[in-house]
Design a protein around this motif. Structure first.
Motif, mmCIF file in Angstrom:
data_model
loop_
_atom_site.group_PDB
_atom_site.id
_atom_site.type_symbol
_atom_site.label_atom_id
_atom_site.label_comp_id
_atom_site.label_asym_id
_atom_site.label_seq_id
_atom_site.Cartn_x
_atom_site.Cartn_y
_atom_site.Cartn_z
ATOM 1 N N PRO A 215 -3.615 1.066 9.223
ATOM 2 C CA PRO A 215 -2.926 0.713 8.199
ATOM 3 C C PRO A 215 -2.216 2.101 7.654
ATOM 4 O O PRO A 215 -2.692 2.922 7.762
ATOM 5 N N LEU A 216 -0.955 1.682 7.061
ATOM 6 C CA LEU A 216 -0.072 2.672 6.509
ATOM 7 C C LEU A 216 -0.241 2.484 5.074
ATOM 8 O O LEU A 216 -0.327 1.448 4.487
ATOM 9 N N SER A 217 -0.304 3.582 4.173
ATOM 10 C CA SER A 217 -0.269 3.793 2.769
ATOM 11 C C SER A 217 1.245 3.717 2.201
ATOM 12 O O SER A 217 1.944 4.815 2.764
ATOM 13 N N LEU A 218 1.484 3.013 1.186
ATOM 14 C CA LEU A 218 2.466 2.931 0.388
ATOM 15 C C LEU A 218 1.937 3.428 -1.004
ATOM 16 O O LEU A 218 1.468 2.576 -1.795
ATOM 17 N N ALA A 219 2.377 4.713 -1.204
ATOM 18 C CA ALA A 219 1.826 5.132 -2.735
ATOM 19 C C ALA A 219 2.839 4.688 -3.726
ATOM 20 O O ALA A 219 4.079 4.751 -3.670
#
Length: 282
Positions: A146-150
């Motif tokens: 998973p990629l994190s979108l802050a």
């Protein structure tokens, strides 16, 4: 022949063939350009609204279901006239829809920004996915990590694109961080949880999240957002109590005074605004 087919199926299962692979970058870019090119032209002499709906996780299907429903309902609520984009990692959307990554969301925001009148037009974002305890939105397609979108990343993207007027809905665990980071006098923020609690309804048996159901079961044709939030928060609390949850998700709401006045010029926006000190930059 039957034996060979059986062996092939078994090998596919062992190799994880059931996991649909992610799009390559070229396919995502092509599909996004197609969506942007198909948008109707901006209506002159009036404020326009543009919409991005995003499903962040491939499975379970609840995320794709909710993003598509959000696009349909919010297109009508905000009278976008079809000026909307869908980004989705859901299995059902992989062949026809650009996948959701930080890069594709950034490109969608930039692409819409070029069409918008920044002094008048509103951008609506509906984001639905799993959320991390750090407040980030999680994005995954296939077996990729998973990629994190802050929230801070999204804030920077909106500022760089010059998006002044924005309405942001986030259906994810710990999503209250988005409200804390993005709120200003020209924003509407509605999140499924506060910054310290998970939200619910993202299992394989769910069609929509608790937040999505509580929002979209309401009449959104002439929305009073403060009233909608009150009904939503109460419906979610009752549903959580019914299954024994005591640490409630605590959905969060913010409507900045300038946007309140823009959405309903007849209202006394200051009566509905927080007394918190606002950062009016965007």
């Amino acid at each position: 022949m039957v034996r060979r087919l059986t062996i092939l199926i078994c090998l596919c299962m062992l190799a994880g063939c059931a996991a649909i692979p992610p799009q390559d970058t070229t396919a995502t870019e092509r599909l996004l350009k197609t969506q942007l090119a198909s948008l109707p032209p901006r209506t002159p002499h009036t404020a326009n609204t543009y919409l991005i709906a995003l499903a962040g996780f491939d499975t379970p299907a609840v995320f794709g279901n909710e993003a598509r429903l959000a696009r349909e309902r919010l297109d009508r609520t905000f009278a976008t006239g079809g000026k909307s984009i869908l980004l989705s990692n859901a299995d059902d959307d992989i062949a026809t829809t650009p996948q959701a990554t930080p890069d594709s969301l950034s490109a969608a925001i930039t692409g819409l920004s070029r069409l918008m009148n920044h002094e008048e037009d509103l951008l609506v974002l509906y984001l639905v996915s799993h959320g991390g305890k750090d407040g980030s939105l999680q994005l995954r397609r296939g077996r990729n990590r998973p990629l994190s979108l802050a929230p801070s990343w999204l804030s920077a993207q909106l500022s760089t694109a010059g998006i002044r007027w924005r309405a942001v809905f986030v259906s994810a665990c710990y999503s209250g961080t988005f409200q804390e980071v993005l709120r200003n006098s020209s924003s509407l923020i509605l999140t499924a949880a506060d910054a310290h609690h998970p939200s619910f309804g993202c299992g394989s048996a769910d069609r929509y999240t608790y937040f999505g159901e509580a929002l979209f079961e309401q009449d959104l044709d002439t929305p009073d957002w403060r009233q909608i939030y009150g009904k939503l928060a109460e419906a979610i609390r009752r549903r959580e109590e019914a299954i024994g949850i005591r640490e409630h998700s605590n959905p969060q709401f913010w409507l900045g005074p300038q946007l309140a006045r823009k959405l309903d010029p007849a209202s006394d926006a200051l009566d509905h605004a927080s007394e918190a000190v606002l950062d009016d930059s965007y």
